[in-house]
Enzyme design. Structure first.
Site, PDB file in Angstrom:
ATOM      1  N   GLY A  15       5.109   8.330 -18.057  1.00 54.53           N
ATOM      2  CA  GLY A  15       6.223   9.285 -18.050  1.00 54.53           C
ATOM      3  C   GLY A  15       7.394   8.724 -18.837  1.00 54.53           C
ATOM      4  N   LYS A  78      -1.189  10.846 -19.097  1.00 56.75           N
ATOM      5  CA  LYS A  78      -2.606  10.998 -18.739  1.00 56.75           C
ATOM      6  C   LYS A  78      -3.491  10.069 -19.541  1.00 56.75           C
ATOM      7  CE  LYS A  78      -2.562  15.968 -18.088  1.00 56.75           C
ATOM      8  NZ  LYS A  78      -3.284  17.133 -18.583  1.00 56.75           N
ATOM      9  N   ARG A  83     -10.669   6.001 -19.421  1.00 57.10           N
ATOM     10  CA  ARG A  83     -11.071   7.233 -18.715  1.00 57.10           C
ATOM     11  C   ARG A  83     -10.560   8.426 -19.514  1.00 57.10           C
ATOM     12  NH1 ARG A  83      -8.929   8.465 -13.982  1.00 57.10           N
ATOM     13  NH2 ARG A  83     -10.745   9.180 -12.872  1.00 57.10           N
ATOM     14  N   ASP A 116       3.653   0.896 -14.490  1.00 50.59           N
ATOM     15  CA  ASP A 116       2.482   0.260 -13.906  1.00 50.59           C
ATOM     16  C   ASP A 116       1.160   0.732 -14.556  1.00 50.59           C
ATOM     17  OD1 ASP A 116       1.217  -1.350 -11.906  1.00 50.59           O
ATOM     18  OD2 ASP A 116       0.661   0.522 -10.913  1.00 50.59           O
ATOM     19  N   GLY A 117       1.007   2.055 -14.694  1.00 49.60           N
ATOM     20  CA  GLY A 117      -0.234   2.614 -15.254  1.00 49.60           C
ATOM     21  C   GLY A 117      -0.460   2.136 -16.680  1.00 49.60           C
ATOM     22  N   THR A 138      10.392   2.277 -16.092  1.00 50.44           N
ATOM     23  CA  THR A 138      10.074   3.348 -15.141  1.00 50.44           C
ATOM     24  C   THR A 138      11.307   3.624 -14.293  1.00 50.44           C
ATOM     25  OG1 THR A 138       8.935   3.917 -13.069  1.00 50.44           O
ATOM     26  CG2 THR A 138       8.907   1.606 -13.640  1.00 50.44           C
ATOM     27  N   ILE A 139      11.554   4.892 -14.033  1.00 52.39           N
ATOM     28  CA  ILE A 139      12.703   5.222 -13.172  1.00 52.39           C
ATOM     29  C   ILE A 139      12.423   4.778 -11.735  1.00 52.39           C
ATOM     30  CG2 ILE A 139      13.428   7.200 -14.591  1.00 52.39           C
ATOM     31  CD1 ILE A 139      12.359   8.966 -12.172  1.00 52.39           C
ATOM     32  N   ASP A 140      11.162   4.460 -11.437  1.00 46.55           N
ATOM     33  CA  ASP A 140      10.813   4.071 -10.055  1.00 46.55           C
ATOM     34  C   ASP A 140      11.214   2.623  -9.739  1.00 46.55           C
ATOM     35  OD1 ASP A 140       9.615   6.540 -10.140  1.00 46.55           O
ATOM     36  OD2 ASP A 140       7.580   5.779 -10.394  1.00 46.55           O
ATOM     37  N   ASP A 142       9.504   0.015  -9.862  1.00 42.45           N
ATOM     38  CA  ASP A 142       8.504  -0.530  -8.931  1.00 42.45           C
ATOM     39  C   ASP A 142       7.575  -1.557  -9.571  1.00 42.45           C
ATOM     40  OD1 ASP A 142       7.123   1.172 -10.564  1.00 42.45           O
ATOM     41  OD2 ASP A 142       6.095   2.257  -8.965  1.00 42.45           O
ATOM     42  N   MET A 182      12.808  11.270  -6.918  1.00 41.89           N
ATOM     43  CA  MET A 182      11.510  10.711  -7.334  1.00 41.89           C
ATOM     44  C   MET A 182      11.383   9.256  -6.902  1.00 41.89           C
ATOM     45  SD  MET A 182      10.677  12.221 -11.086  1.00 41.89           S
ATOM     46  CE  MET A 182       9.848  13.789 -11.273  1.00 41.89           C
ATOM     47  N   GLY A 183      10.313   8.602  -7.345  1.00 41.05           N
ATOM     48  CA  GLY A 183      10.113   7.192  -7.015  1.00 41.05           C
ATOM     49  C   GLY A 183       8.676   6.873  -6.665  1.00 41.05           C
ATOM     50  N   ARG A 184       7.882   7.935  -6.553  1.00 44.44           N
ATOM     51  CA  ARG A 184       6.466   7.794  -6.206  1.00 44.44           C
ATOM     52  C   ARG A 184       6.291   7.000  -4.914  1.00 44.44           C
ATOM     53  NH1 ARG A 184       2.249   9.159 -10.120  1.00 44.44           N
ATOM     54  NH2 ARG A 184       3.528   8.789 -11.920  1.00 44.44           N
ATOM     55  N   GLU A 235      10.479  11.158  -2.614  1.00 41.22           N
ATOM     56  CA  GLU A 235       9.342  12.092  -2.656  1.00 41.22           C
ATOM     57  C   GLU A 235       8.116  11.533  -1.918  1.00 41.22           C
ATOM     58  OE1 GLU A 235       8.099  12.686  -6.726  1.00 41.22           O
ATOM     59  OE2 GLU A 235       7.880  10.545  -7.084  1.00 41.22           O
ATOM     60  N   ARG A 279      19.599  23.085   3.638  1.00 34.62           N
ATOM     61  CA  ARG A 279      19.206  23.481   2.281  1.00 34.62           C
ATOM     62  C   ARG A 279      18.554  22.283   1.588  1.00 34.62           C
ATOM     63  NH1 ARG A 279      20.270  27.883   3.868  1.00 34.62           N
ATOM     64  NH2 ARG A 279      21.586  29.460   2.889  1.00 34.62           N
ATOM     65  N   GLN A 287      15.921  13.653 -13.360  1.00 29.18           N
ATOM     66  CA  GLN A 287      16.105  12.201 -13.236  1.00 29.18           C
ATOM     67  C   GLN A 287      15.511  11.445 -14.422  1.00 29.18           C
ATOM     68  OE1 GLN A 287      15.382  11.405  -8.601  1.00 29.18           O
ATOM     69  NE2 GLN A 287      14.243  13.128  -9.432  1.00 29.18           N
TER      70      GLN A 287
HETATM   71  O1  F6P Z   1       6.666   7.290 -12.395  1.00 29.85           O
HETATM   72  C1  F6P Z   1       7.715   8.079 -12.824  1.00 29.85           C
HETATM   73  C2  F6P Z   1       7.690   9.437 -12.160  1.00 29.85           C
HETATM   74  O2  F6P Z   1       8.815  10.162 -12.613  1.00 29.85           O
HETATM   75  C3  F6P Z   1       7.641   9.384 -10.638  1.00 29.85           C
HETATM   76  O3  F6P Z   1       8.880   9.099 -10.056  1.00 29.85           O
HETATM   77  C4  F6P Z   1       7.113  10.769 -10.340  1.00 29.85           C
HETATM   78  O4  F6P Z   1       6.425  10.773  -9.111  1.00 29.85           O
HETATM   79  C5  F6P Z   1       6.154  11.015 -11.465  1.00 29.85           C
HETATM   80  O5  F6P Z   1       6.518  10.154 -12.522  1.00 29.85           O
HETATM   81  C6  F6P Z   1       6.144  12.441 -11.960  1.00 29.85           C
HETATM   82  O6  F6P Z   1       5.156  12.575 -12.922  1.00 29.85           O
HETATM   83  P1  F6P Z   1       4.991  13.874 -13.847  1.00 29.85           P
HETATM   84  O7  F6P Z   1       5.965  13.763 -14.964  1.00 29.85           O
HETATM   85  O8  F6P Z   1       3.589  13.823 -14.289  1.00 29.85           O
HETATM   86  O9  F6P Z   1       5.281  15.074 -12.983  1.00 29.85           O
END
Ligand code: F6P
Length: 361
Positions: A15, A78, A83, A116-117, A138-140, A142, A182-184, A235, A279, A287
């Protein structure tokens, strides 16, 4: 005949996030100015490596992009050479083809900017002979081994500003505002934006919540005259004994689960249990957009320059990292495989508790 100049390749995988262009710019400028190298940009992350799509990158191409969000090379969350779907959608290992394309591009080294991926794939390609170096983004936030990743600080600013805005409307209407960030599988973005934005309750994947406790906090605040509450939910947060809410499954992705929906679930339950109006705001891809913060521009520039140096020295299979303010290198192997989660003894958790933040337990 052997080229006189060395050639470096750059790809941005996974991403996108703010700061990628700043990283590409730093690598390309260093390669051209310090090492007199040619620069090749691989399009759309590993997809470009599989499909042999690339473009020459000149000094002019990277001029004026420091403050631009996204990545001008394109990205794919992707694409995975190990794969890759064939025309019938069956997943095949086409990594040999990716390595052949890398060789045909006559690269002396490749810099993979990714999370990571992407870096997992990069490590597997390194083991197949691709001379590469990783740069963490990564914005996560992680990724193991590094204190910060490109993109986190910018996303943190976006999320904090959103919480600030929700505060004023929550106050006016005496509402409970749930904000899903977000943050997975890691709660860094929720924890930091929740603390910076003064969230009353912060829910993280690492600390499964009890909805009764969440509602108790909201009601207690109400009774004490604070007739609004801000709930910042990662999330990936989930109730004790429950599961994360999955919005979508993207089968051919490195991580097929797309999380999302916990905010709605929480708002419905809070409204039902407390009788107060709730709400939800799902921040989503906002983000990942917009201009990089000064910190991310600096980090991407420092990472980019050092990654280019590693390529020039032939020091492959490494990832550049930030450690206590210094840029260092680690073996890529150490950086991938598992992610960096928020530890229960993390000092920031303690700080949040000290200022009265609830984690819903
Ligand atoms: O890993 C970055 C991230 O933005 C996560 O925080 C989020 O869960 C995921 O990617 C969203 O992925 P996509 O852009 O495929 O919806």
């Amino acid at each position: 005949m052997r080229r006189s100049k060395k050639r470096i390749g750059i790809l941005t995988g996974g991403g996108d996030c703010p700061g990628l262009n700043a990283g590409i710019r730093a690598i390309a400028k260093t390669a051209i100015l310090d090492y007199d190298m040619e620069v090749i940009g691989i399009k759309d992350g590993f997809l470009g490596l599989i499909e042999n799509r690339f473009l020459p990158v000149s000094y002019e191409d990277v001029s004026g992009i420091l403050n631009l969000g996204g990545t001008f090379l394109g990205a794919s969350n992707k694409a995975n050479p190990f794969r890759h779907p064939d025309f019938k959608g069956r997943l095949r290992d086409v990594s040999d083809m990716a390595v052949e394309n890398y060789q045909a591009m006559e690269l002396d080294g490749l810099i993979c900017i990714g999370g990571d991926g992407t870096l997992n794939i990069a490590y597997k390609l390194f083991k197949k002979g691709v001379r590469l170096v990783g740069v963490p983004k990564t914005i996560d936030n992680d990724l193991r081994q590094t204190d910060a990743t490109i993109g986190f600080d910018s996303a943190l600013i976006t999320a904090t500003q959103a919480i600030d805005k929700l505060h004023t409307t929550a106050q006016s209407h005496h509402r409970v505002m749930v904000i899903e960030v977000m943050g997975r599988y890691a709660g860094w973005l929720a924890l930091y934006s929740g603390l910076a934005g003064g969230g009353d309750i912060i829910l993280l994947p690492e600390i499964p919540y009890d909805i009764k406790k969440v509602c108790e906090v909201v009601l207690k605040r109400n009774q004490s005259g604070k007739r609004f509450s801000i709930v910042v939910a990662s999330e990936g947060s989930r109730p004790k004994g429950g599961k994360m809410v999955v919005k979508k499954i993207v089968k051919d992705s490195t991580d097929p689960l797309r999380l999302g929906g916990i905010g709605n679930k929480l708002a419905n339950e809070i409204e039902k249990i407390t009788g107060l109006e709730a709400r939800v705001t799902v921040l989503g891809h906002l983000q990942r957009g917009g201009e990089p913060s000064p910190f991310d521009r600096m980090l991407a520039t420092r990472f980019g320059v050092d990654a280019c140096e590693l390529i020039a020295k032939g020091d492959f299979g490494k990832m550049v990292v930030l450690k206590a303010g210094q840029i260092k290198k680690v073996d890529l192997k150490k950086a991938v495989g598992d992610i960096k989660r928020v530890g229960l003894s993390d000092p920031v958790i303690k700080v949040a508790r000290s200022v009265g933040t609830s984690f819903g337990i």
